[in-house]
Design a protein around this motif. Structure first.
Motif, short mmCIF file in Angstrom:
data_model
loop_
_atom_site.label_atom_id
_atom_site.label_comp_id
_atom_site.label_asym_id
_atom_site.label_seq_id
_atom_site.Cartn_x
_atom_site.Cartn_y
_atom_site.Cartn_z
N UNK A 130 0.85 -1.19 0.00
CA UNK A 130 0.00 0.00 0.00
C UNK A 130 0.88 1.24 0.00
N UNK A 131 0.55 2.17 -0.88
CA UNK A 131 1.36 3.39 -1.01
C UNK A 131 0.59 4.57 -0.43
N UNK A 132 0.60 4.66 0.90
CA UNK A 132 -0.09 5.75 1.59
C UNK A 132 0.87 6.81 2.12
N UNK A 133 2.16 6.63 1.87
CA UNK A 133 3.14 7.54 2.42
C UNK A 133 3.50 7.17 3.85
N UNK A 134 4.49 7.87 4.38
CA UNK A 134 4.91 7.71 5.78
C UNK A 134 5.00 9.10 6.39
N UNK A 135 4.31 9.29 7.51
CA UNK A 135 4.22 10.58 8.19
C UNK A 135 5.17 10.58 9.38
N UNK A 136 6.20 11.42 9.31
CA UNK A 136 7.18 11.56 10.39
C UNK A 136 6.75 12.70 11.29
N UNK A 137 6.29 12.37 12.50
CA UNK A 137 5.69 13.36 13.40
C UNK A 137 6.70 13.75 14.47
N UNK A 138 6.77 15.06 14.73
CA UNK A 138 7.67 15.61 15.74
C UNK A 138 6.85 16.31 16.81
N UNK A 139 7.06 15.90 18.04
CA UNK A 139 6.30 16.48 19.14
C UNK A 139 6.93 17.76 19.67
N UNK A 140 8.21 17.98 19.38
CA UNK A 140 8.91 19.16 19.90
C UNK A 140 9.47 19.98 18.75
N UNK A 185 6.16 14.68 5.65
CA UNK A 185 5.39 13.61 5.01
C UNK A 185 6.07 13.19 3.72
N UNK A 186 6.42 11.91 3.65
CA UNK A 186 7.00 11.33 2.44
C UNK A 186 5.88 10.58 1.71
N UNK A 187 5.23 11.29 0.80
CA UNK A 187 3.97 10.80 0.23
C UNK A 187 4.14 9.60 -0.70
N UNK A 188 5.34 9.40 -1.24
CA UNK A 188 5.54 8.35 -2.24
C UNK A 188 5.93 7.02 -1.61
N UNK A 189 6.15 7.01 -0.30
CA UNK A 189 6.63 5.78 0.34
C UNK A 189 5.47 4.83 0.64
N UNK A 190 5.83 3.63 1.07
CA UNK A 190 4.82 2.58 1.12
C UNK A 190 5.04 1.67 2.33
N UNK A 191 4.12 0.75 2.50
CA UNK A 191 4.30 -0.30 3.49
C UNK A 191 3.64 -1.57 2.96
N UNK A 192 4.03 -2.69 3.52
CA UNK A 192 3.40 -3.96 3.19
C UNK A 192 3.32 -4.79 4.47
N UNK A 193 2.71 -5.93 4.38
CA UNK A 193 2.54 -6.78 5.55
C UNK A 193 3.76 -7.72 5.65
N UNK A 194 4.65 -7.48 6.63
CA UNK A 194 5.87 -8.30 6.69
C UNK A 194 5.60 -9.75 7.02
N UNK A 195 4.49 -10.02 7.71
CA UNK A 195 4.16 -11.41 8.02
C UNK A 195 3.75 -12.18 6.76
#
Length: 409
Positions: A130-140, A185-195
């Motif tokens: 799934x290509x939903x991007x990866x959101x890098x969130x910073x609290x500070x 936000x890296x919009x072009x990145x993706x994830x998959x199910x490693x299992x």
């Protein structure tokens, strides 16, 4: 040519599929009863060129020294004499020059690998891509400043990057309830199910004729002169023309049989899975200060975190699990982090300079090493398959892969 691949995790199955598609005869030797049964299924599932960097860098050294004396930190070290040489190598590798060269190489390989992941999905290999991007969130604000310092470098590498303020973060991902300074936000990145990943690639490789021997642990390699003739396994000898060692942290055991000493350390990571609820994020979120990742899979919600340098100790540290859960609860609330359904851990194969080892073993003619991917095993798995196939096909070696030589010091 018959190739025996030692290891059936994300890297080993990626190598097997690439080789069998190029008409090699392939047999995979996996110590567990199923493929992908080691550390492979427990990752965040991220496919992320934005985070493709060596484990060793000046920033990592500075953060590591700070984290060692902080309760609940994302880095832990199990005190042992055996870890001292590894740490010495790590410190020696934490130079700006090495970090820059390593980052350039890993990022270019990760970009290539992301495209290969997408090709697998288009070919109906069921990795749940799934290509939903990866959101890098910073609290500070200090954390955000560090994140912004990487933006220009990422753009120069061709990555699609968007900087978000706190309001934009919540519009993109309403599940975030913590106070945040902003996000990248890296919009072009993706994830998959490693299992699912290793099993899906193994299924595809079998369709092309690959053989998988599970429950088959390699206990040694036997040679005639400078050529390995067969692998000794718990289920008999396996002959091949070439041998690929891709067994994660256990690769170092087999490599010793051909005179190669890999300074491998297990970097234990934890994952905690929760039942799906409506209050969980739909975008993968990397909580940067906590170094905790959140991944929405179809059937579960996963939090991952911690690097514990522990050798091969597989015990579960409940304190590490609680730290990960607390970070997720702070970011997404109690409704998101509620019904825990599983806890797991896995040993990432880490070399002191934080780069993988990909290349021929120097003392023998027919052994290739492919291990040491640290936290980038899934990201780099398909491109590792391509690199190994190029080596076995006799193609001119890529010049930049000199950095990844298995016998480097």
């Amino acid at each position: 040519m018959r190739v025996a691949v030692v290891g059936g995790g994300v890297v080993g199955t990626s190598i097997a599929l690439e080789l069998v598609q190029r008409d090699f005869e392939v047999v995979v030797l996996e110590r567990d009863e199923v493929v992908g049964g080691g550390s492979s299924p427990g990752s965040a599932g991220y496919i992320c060129p934005s985070h493709a960097a060596p484990l060793a860098s000046p920033l990592a050294l500075r953060d590591g020294m700070k984290w060692l004396f902080k309760n609940g930190s994302p880095l832990r070290i199990k005190p042992r004499w055996a870890v001292v040489p590894w740490l010495a190598g790590f410190v020696a590798s934490c130079t700006s020059g090495q970090a820059h060269r390593g980052t350039e190489l890993l990022r270019s390989l990760a970009v290539e690998s992301l495209a290969l992941h997408a090709e697998l999905a288009r070919a109906d290999v069921d990795i749940r891509f799934e290509r939903r991007g990866i959101l890098n969130v910073y609290e500070t604000s200090a954390g955000l400043e560090r994140g912004l310092a990487e933006v220009d470098v990422a753009r120069e590498a061709g990555l699609l990057v968007e900087v978000l303020d706190a309001d934009a973060v919540r519009r993109l991902e309403p599940a975030i309830c913590a106070e945040v300074a902003g996000a990248v936000f890296y919009a072009d990145e993706a994830h998959c199910d490693p299992a699912r990943y290793s099993q899906a690639l193994a299924d595809a490789a079998r369709m092309h004729g690959a053989e998988f021997k599970t429950g088959t642990e390699v206990v040694g390699l036997r040679s005639s002169g400078s050529t390995v003739t067969h692998a000794e396994t718990t289920r008999g000898a396996v002959e091949a023309d070439e041998f690929v060692l891709a067994a994660g942290v256990w690769t170092s055991d087999v490599a010793r049989a051909v005179g190669l000493r890999l300074r491998m350390e297990g970097g234990k990571g934890y994952h905690v899975d929760f039942a799906r609820t409506s209050g969980q994020p739909t975008t993968p979120v990397f909580l940067q200060e906590a170094r905790v990742t959140a991944t929405p899979f179809a059937d579960r919600f996963r939090l991952t975190g911690t690097v514990e340098l522990c050798g091969r100790d597989m015990t579960i540290d409940n304190g590490a699990v609680e730290t990960i859960e607390m970070a997720g609860r702070r970011a997404f609330g109690d409704e998101a982090v509620c019904e825990r359904v599983a806890i797991g851990r896995g040993l990432r194969p880490c070399l002191p300079d934080g780069l993988p080892a990909i290349g021929r073993a120097p003392a023998v003619a027919n052994v290739v090493v492919a291990t040491g991917h640290s936290m980038l095993g899934l990201t780099l798995a398909p491109v590792t398959g391509v690199l190994v196939a190029e080596i076995l096909s006799g193609a001119s070696p890529r010049r930049e892969l000199e950095l990844l030589r298995p016998d480097r010091r």
